[in-house]
Design a protein around this motif. Sequence first.
Motif, PDB file in Angstrom:
ATOM      1  N   ASN A 721     -25.645 -14.834 -11.877  1.00 60.25           N
ATOM      2  CA  ASN A 721     -24.531 -15.192 -10.999  1.00 60.25           C
ATOM      3  C   ASN A 721     -24.669 -14.461  -9.660  1.00 60.25           C
ATOM      4  O   ASN A 721     -24.600 -13.237  -9.582  1.00 60.25           O
ATOM      5  CB  ASN A 721     -23.205 -14.828 -11.675  1.00 60.25           C
ATOM      6  N   THR A 722     -24.858 -15.210  -8.593  1.00 64.80           N
ATOM      7  CA  THR A 722     -25.062 -14.608  -7.274  1.00 64.80           C
ATOM      8  C   THR A 722     -23.808 -13.934  -6.739  1.00 64.80           C
ATOM      9  O   THR A 722     -23.888 -13.018  -5.916  1.00 64.80           O
ATOM     10  CB  THR A 722     -25.527 -15.672  -6.268  1.00 64.80           C
ATOM     11  N   ALA A 723     -22.622 -14.357  -7.219  1.00 62.69           N
ATOM     12  CA  ALA A 723     -21.382 -13.728  -6.764  1.00 62.69           C
ATOM     13  C   ALA A 723     -21.315 -12.278  -7.209  1.00 62.69           C
ATOM     14  O   ALA A 723     -20.803 -11.404  -6.492  1.00 62.69           O
ATOM     15  CB  ALA A 723     -20.173 -14.503  -7.290  1.00 62.69           C
ATOM     16  N   VAL A 724     -21.808 -11.993  -8.417  1.00 61.55           N
ATOM     17  CA  VAL A 724     -21.842 -10.626  -8.904  1.00 61.55           C
ATOM     18  C   VAL A 724     -22.782  -9.800  -8.047  1.00 61.55           C
ATOM     19  O   VAL A 724     -22.468  -8.684  -7.630  1.00 61.55           O
ATOM     20  CB  VAL A 724     -22.284 -10.577 -10.376  1.00 61.55           C
ATOM     21  N   LYS A 725     -23.953 -10.348  -7.755  1.00 59.74           N
ATOM     22  CA  LYS A 725     -24.912  -9.638  -6.916  1.00 59.74           C
ATOM     23  C   LYS A 725     -24.319  -9.355  -5.542  1.00 59.74           C
ATOM     24  O   LYS A 725     -24.515  -8.282  -4.980  1.00 59.74           O
ATOM     25  CB  LYS A 725     -26.192 -10.460  -6.768  1.00 59.74           C
ATOM     26  N   ALA A 726     -23.583 -10.310  -5.009  1.00 59.75           N
ATOM     27  CA  ALA A 726     -23.002 -10.130  -3.680  1.00 59.75           C
ATOM     28  C   ALA A 726     -22.012  -8.976  -3.664  1.00 59.75           C
ATOM     29  O   ALA A 726     -21.960  -8.191  -2.712  1.00 59.75           O
ATOM     30  CB  ALA A 726     -22.317 -11.424  -3.238  1.00 59.75           C
ATOM     31  N   GLN A 727     -21.211  -8.849  -4.727  1.00 61.39           N
ATOM     32  CA  GLN A 727     -20.263  -7.749  -4.751  1.00 61.39           C
ATOM     33  C   GLN A 727     -20.979  -6.408  -4.866  1.00 61.39           C
ATOM     34  O   GLN A 727     -20.561  -5.420  -4.264  1.00 61.39           O
ATOM     35  CB  GLN A 727     -19.274  -7.901  -5.896  1.00 61.39           C
ATOM     36  N   LEU A 728     -22.071  -6.379  -5.617  1.00 62.12           N
ATOM     37  CA  LEU A 728     -22.829  -5.138  -5.731  1.00 62.12           C
ATOM     38  C   LEU A 728     -23.459  -4.771  -4.390  1.00 62.12           C
ATOM     39  O   LEU A 728     -23.442  -3.607  -3.976  1.00 62.12           O
ATOM     40  CB  LEU A 728     -23.912  -5.269  -6.798  1.00 62.12           C
ATOM     41  N   ILE A 729     -24.023  -5.752  -3.703  1.00 60.26           N
ATOM     42  CA  ILE A 729     -24.656  -5.488  -2.413  1.00 60.26           C
ATOM     43  C   ILE A 729     -23.645  -4.916  -1.430  1.00 60.26           C
ATOM     44  O   ILE A 729     -23.949  -4.031  -0.627  1.00 60.26           O
ATOM     45  CB  ILE A 729     -25.292  -6.783  -1.862  1.00 60.26           C
ATOM     46  N   ALA A 730     -22.404  -5.373  -1.510  1.00 62.88           N
ATOM     47  CA  ALA A 730     -21.371  -4.892  -0.594  1.00 62.88           C
ATOM     48  C   ALA A 730     -21.097  -3.402  -0.785  1.00 62.88           C
ATOM     49  O   ALA A 730     -20.666  -2.719   0.145  1.00 62.88           O
ATOM     50  CB  ALA A 730     -20.083  -5.681  -0.800  1.00 62.88           C
ATOM     51  N   THR A 731     -21.347  -2.872  -1.983  1.00 63.86           N
ATOM     52  CA  THR A 731     -21.140  -1.445  -2.232  1.00 63.86           C
ATOM     53  C   THR A 731     -22.435  -0.648  -2.118  1.00 63.86           C
ATOM     54  O   THR A 731     -22.430   0.571  -2.317  1.00 63.86           O
ATOM     55  CB  THR A 731     -20.572  -1.226  -3.649  1.00 63.86           C
ATOM     56  N   GLY A 732     -23.533  -1.337  -1.811  1.00 61.41           N
ATOM     57  CA  GLY A 732     -24.816  -0.652  -1.737  1.00 61.41           C
ATOM     58  C   GLY A 732     -25.406  -0.341  -3.094  1.00 61.41           C
ATOM     59  O   GLY A 732     -26.372   0.409  -3.199  1.00 61.41           O
ATOM     60  N   ALA A 733     -24.846  -0.895  -4.166  1.00 60.03           N
ATOM     61  CA  ALA A 733     -25.280  -0.575  -5.523  1.00 60.03           C
ATOM     62  C   ALA A 733     -26.207  -1.645  -6.077  1.00 60.03           C
ATOM     63  O   ALA A 733     -26.135  -2.818  -5.693  1.00 60.03           O
ATOM     64  CB  ALA A 733     -24.069  -0.425  -6.436  1.00 60.03           C
ATOM     65  N   THR A 734     -27.062  -1.236  -6.977  1.00 57.24           N
ATOM     66  CA  THR A 734     -27.940  -2.177  -7.696  1.00 57.24           C
ATOM     67  C   THR A 734     -27.590  -2.246  -9.169  1.00 57.24           C
ATOM     68  O   THR A 734     -28.135  -3.058  -9.903  1.00 57.24           O
ATOM     69  CB  THR A 734     -29.409  -1.750  -7.552  1.00 57.24           C
ATOM     70  N   GLN A 735     -26.684  -1.374  -9.613  1.00 50.29           N
ATOM     71  CA  GLN A 735     -26.239  -1.399 -10.992  1.00 50.29           C
ATOM     72  C   GLN A 735     -24.719  -1.233 -11.013  1.00 50.29           C
ATOM     73  O   GLN A 735     -24.116  -0.749 -10.049  1.00 50.29           O
ATOM     74  CB  GLN A 735     -26.903  -0.283 -11.813  1.00 50.29           C
ATOM     75  N   VAL A 736     -24.090  -1.626 -12.133  1.00 48.74           N
ATOM     76  CA  VAL A 736     -22.637  -1.630 -12.204  1.00 48.74           C
ATOM     77  C   VAL A 736     -22.191  -1.332 -13.628  1.00 48.74           C
ATOM     78  O   VAL A 736     -22.887  -1.657 -14.601  1.00 48.74           O
ATOM     79  CB  VAL A 736     -22.073  -2.993 -11.730  1.00 48.74           C
ATOM     80  N   ASN A 737     -21.034  -0.671 -13.766  1.00 52.94           N
ATOM     81  CA  ASN A 737     -20.446  -0.458 -15.087  1.00 52.94           C
ATOM     82  C   ASN A 737     -18.939  -0.639 -15.032  1.00 52.94           C
ATOM     83  O   ASN A 737     -18.337  -0.680 -13.949  1.00 52.94           O
ATOM     84  CB  ASN A 737     -20.825   0.914 -15.661  1.00 52.94           C
ATOM     85  N   PHE A 738     -18.332  -0.765 -16.218  1.00 52.15           N
ATOM     86  CA  PHE A 738     -16.903  -1.049 -16.338  1.00 52.15           C
ATOM     87  C   PHE A 738     -16.324  -0.277 -17.523  1.00 52.15           C
ATOM     88  O   PHE A 738     -17.044   0.064 -18.463  1.00 52.15           O
ATOM     89  CB  PHE A 738     -16.648  -2.543 -16.588  1.00 52.15           C
ATOM     90  N   PHE A 739     -15.019  -0.053 -17.501  1.00 60.48           N
ATOM     91  CA  PHE A 739     -14.309   0.428 -18.688  1.00 60.48           C
ATOM     92  C   PHE A 739     -13.936  -0.769 -19.539  1.00 60.48           C
ATOM     93  O   PHE A 739     -13.488  -1.809 -19.017  1.00 60.48           O
ATOM     94  CB  PHE A 739     -13.051   1.191 -18.289  1.00 60.48           C
ATOM     95  N   THR A 740     -14.091  -0.628 -20.857  1.00 57.32           N
ATOM     96  CA  THR A 740     -13.769  -1.750 -21.734  1.00 57.32           C
ATOM     97  C   THR A 740     -13.515  -1.252 -23.145  1.00 57.32           C
ATOM     98  O   THR A 740     -13.970  -0.173 -23.543  1.00 57.32           O
ATOM     99  CB  THR A 740     -14.912  -2.781 -21.746  1.00 57.32           C
ATOM    100  N   ASN A 741     -12.748  -2.043 -23.937  1.00 58.70           N
ATOM    101  CA  ASN A 741     -12.527  -1.744 -25.353  1.00 58.70           C
ATOM    102  C   ASN A 741     -13.719  -2.287 -26.133  1.00 58.70           C
ATOM    103  O   ASN A 741     -13.764  -3.476 -26.455  1.00 58.70           O
ATOM    104  CB  ASN A 741     -11.243  -2.406 -25.856  1.00 58.70           C
ATOM    105  N   ALA A 742     -14.688  -1.444 -26.454  1.00 56.34           N
ATOM    106  CA  ALA A 742     -15.984  -1.944 -26.917  1.00 56.34           C
ATOM    107  C   ALA A 742     -16.218  -1.820 -28.416  1.00 56.34           C
ATOM    108  O   ALA A 742     -16.821  -2.711 -29.012  1.00 56.34           O
ATOM    109  CB  ALA A 742     -17.112  -1.226 -26.181  1.00 56.34           C
ATOM    110  N   VAL A 743     -15.787  -0.710 -29.039  1.00 56.69           N
ATOM    111  CA  VAL A 743     -16.214  -0.450 -30.415  1.00 56.69           C
ATOM    112  C   VAL A 743     -15.057   0.091 -31.238  1.00 56.69           C
ATOM    113  O   VAL A 743     -14.018   0.516 -30.711  1.00 56.69           O
ATOM    114  CB  VAL A 743     -17.377   0.573 -30.450  1.00 56.69           C
ATOM    115  N   ASN A 744     -15.250   0.072 -32.562  1.00 57.49           N
ATOM    116  CA  ASN A 744     -14.350   0.733 -33.498  1.00 57.49           C
ATOM    117  C   ASN A 744     -15.079   1.944 -34.077  1.00 57.49           C
ATOM    118  O   ASN A 744     -16.284   1.893 -34.312  1.00 57.49           O
ATOM    119  CB  ASN A 744     -13.947  -0.208 -34.637  1.00 57.49           C
ATOM    120  N   THR A 745     -14.344   3.021 -34.319  1.00 56.28           N
ATOM    121  CA  THR A 745     -14.985   4.236 -34.819  1.00 56.28           C
ATOM    122  C   THR A 745     -14.222   4.797 -36.011  1.00 56.28           C
ATOM    123  O   THR A 745     -13.034   4.525 -36.212  1.00 56.28           O
ATOM    124  CB  THR A 745     -15.050   5.331 -33.733  1.00 56.28           C
TER     125      THR A 745
END
Length: 954
Positions: A721-745
């Motif tokens: 998705n080029t829209a995701v890349k565009a948002q990253l380029i705007a921050t000067g970043a090449t990688q991205v992360n997020f907070f999310t409810n991912a696992v059960n422990t």
Amino acid sequence: MKKKLRYTLLLIAALLSFSAVQAQRTITGTIKDGVSKELLVGASVLGKGTTIGTVADVNGVYSLTLPINVTELIVTFVGYSNKTVLLGVGNVLDITLDAGTDLDNIVVIGSRNATRTKLETPVPVDVIPVASIINEIGQVDVNQILNFIAPSFQSARQTISDGSDHQDPAQLRGLGPDQVLVLINGKRRHQGALVNVNGTVNRGTVGTDMNAIPASAIDRIEILRDGAAAQYGSDAIAGVVNIVLKKQTGLTASASYGATLTSYQKFYAATKLGLPGYADPGHNTYKSVSDGNTLQLGLNYGMRIAKEGYFSITGEYTDRGATNRAGLYTGQIWPSVGGVDKSDSINTSRGLTRETFDMRIGNSAIRSGGLTYNLSIPFGTNGWDFYSFGGYNKKKGESGGFYRYPNSVPPAARANVFAIYPNGFLPLISTDITDISGAAGVRGKIGEWHVDLSETVGQNQFDFGVKNSINYSQAADTTGRFNSNLQTSFDAGGLKFTQATSNLDISKNTMLGDAPLSLAFGAEYRKDIFDIRAGEESSYQIYQAPAGITPGASVYPGFFPTDAGSHSRSNVALYTDNELDLTPWWLIASALRYENYSDFGSTLNYKLASRVKINDKLSLRVSGSTGFRAPSEQQKYFSKTNTVFIGSSILPTQVATLTNESPAAQLLGIPQLKQETSQSIAAGITARPDDDVEITLDAYHIHVDNRIILTNNFDARFFSNTAVKAQLIATGATQVNFFTNAVNTNSDGVEGVINYKVDLGGGKLRMSFAGSIINNSVEKDNKGVPIVNASPTLIANKQLPYYFNREDQSRLEIANPRSKFSATFNYKIDKFSAMVRGVRFGSVTYLDSYLNSSTNQYADPASTASWSKNTFDGQVESFDQVFSPKLVIDASMGYEIAKGLSLTVGANNLFDIYQDIQTHSGNESSGRFVYSRRVSQMGYNGRYVFARVAFNLK
């Protein structure tokens, strides 16, 4: 004959019945305060050596039928010393109790019934008498004090982790810093503004800065080791830490000074690789250092107000010097000459050595000062008082980042950078942290009901600065506008978290028939506000962007204006918390709490607990509860671009943390955050074989659904998705992360504490043995692969390994000690005292992510095809490593020079024990990280020696 036999049998039966009646007697009487003669309603009476007991009724009268061979009663009541009473020949016995039971026994948390001691609660509570032990130990802040005393508490200082270097994250039962609730005098403490986003333990969490509370101001710390969200609200999944402030009268003052005296493996990689100047087989890989000089000054004054009121104020100042355990860098330093690395010869020609380019890997430098007060002013009747407490703390910190070697400076910026930093530079992160809090309320009795109405407000502000740095895009700019004015210091912006909590608590101790009943209910309104302040333009801006230029200030780019903003939410809670002594030996307790949040809705949680006295020496306890943790405003709205270094690379990578509401998150299918929920069960025993021995042993299981994590870094190369890349380029970043409810422990564990006092050689010996065994695990499928909640979009883009990988898994399971055992011996005779403490930190394990960079999929960690050559020994080996358990010994000796004046000298880590070194060259980052910063046992400062002078004037 038959008739005579029948009469004989009847006579024998009557005699036996009479004998049985005579084998018991009924004791009655009143129980009163020994001074005021006030009736003590609800005081407990127990036949010693039996489970037969009762409580004083509303008239202070008790009645107890006991076997004739019982000769003593045990009488207890909150705020009074336990009393053993010898029975006489009569059946009427009036009893008086003296005020002043040990504070080690009375607890505020875990039960809203003020008659409970720590051995009588149906859940485990540790009590750390900080005011009594602070002069015996070398630790100067709350986190480190608890780390070496409380078996289930873990906190190790971080390094090369931006803000986490300056605000220590802490855990309880191996869960996250934000899964333990912190209280001050029983009132909710606000969280810190900092979000831990680096690749160290506790990544993705938001903790509470307990070090902002001066240790000199603390009377004791209570640690409730049980799920308590139904009693106290969000965050109490692992338990509750309640810090109780001093209120005694008199003047106390202390001054301590210490420093590390240690030897660590600085040149390990250099010697292994035969680096010129370090290849001598006889060369010592160790370096002796003395750093981390720490001065702490504390002053506390307390006075009485009327008969029951008090005012206590504490001031504390701490100046902690930085420590450095950096290994020698073995990689390329200078740009190649004719395609050849000439770094060592260039150093020689410039009069430099490789140590010129050392990083700063260790404790940050921190200078802090603050004031804390605790106030109660009685008024009216029925025990009414106005109370208030709070404090102000200011910290200024400084820590290092990755060294910017001349070879790593972008070619377009080198001319201007070298004009300022001819040998490259070590950028520094400076912090300015302000923590302020205040609580005020009124409490007293209306009829038979105790009423407490309060307001608590707290704020933590965390501002970032960058020093000894540069913005490469300014240095590379060809317009000439910056050439004569290149910045080296930057305001990078900051974070602020504010919390206001209103509470109404109502309680009553009454009787349900013959059974004492404690009733409590209340309401709470809380508002959370999280603010991000943008940095100055030069801290984040890319003015000109030729190849290799990263945005903003090197080491910590400032917050973008698009990151900045203010976000708030509110919630309302209603609760009830009750206890019933069905019999003198059987207690049952229940709690129910409803909360409604303005951003994600409602939750209802419960708790059930029970304690059964087998006899006056042994009790069993059990509890079960549900819990929750609301996603913090920090996790919901934190947005930032950070500079990271991956593996041994000297070239930085820009990684953006974006919110769940960002376009990139929505395009990838990252869901909005929701609450974590938990279910826990626990069972244990408490025992007091005699008056000088206390034993507790507890086991627990905690299941957490929808655990919130910070994902690993998604690589933009794999986004279709080029829209995701565009948002990253705007921050000067090449990688991205997020907070999310991912696992059960799942978290399982066993904890035990034994306290023992004995007279020895004319003195008194106190011994304490404590231990915990923790097994945390992420839920997995039948193939042993973690079950991850991920969207179809992420799976289609082959991003699942970056969503949650092996290293993320290890942070939740095994990056912190899975066991901790301690033994403490305190001996006092006349004016002399001594303390010896041993703490065994269990093993920790590092798991590499093992991602195949070409396919963006997991590589098989068990396959040698995914391993790498270890240049230390020439073998192809796994990056994974188990770090063995370590035993750390602390010792001190004290002497009372004059009445109220004492001197203590001692050492933490007396035998200079370090965590295992990293054995794979790929983990050492070209020799720089001899000790791992990814996993954590007890830190790696080595031996610390100290002296402390204390003055106490009652």
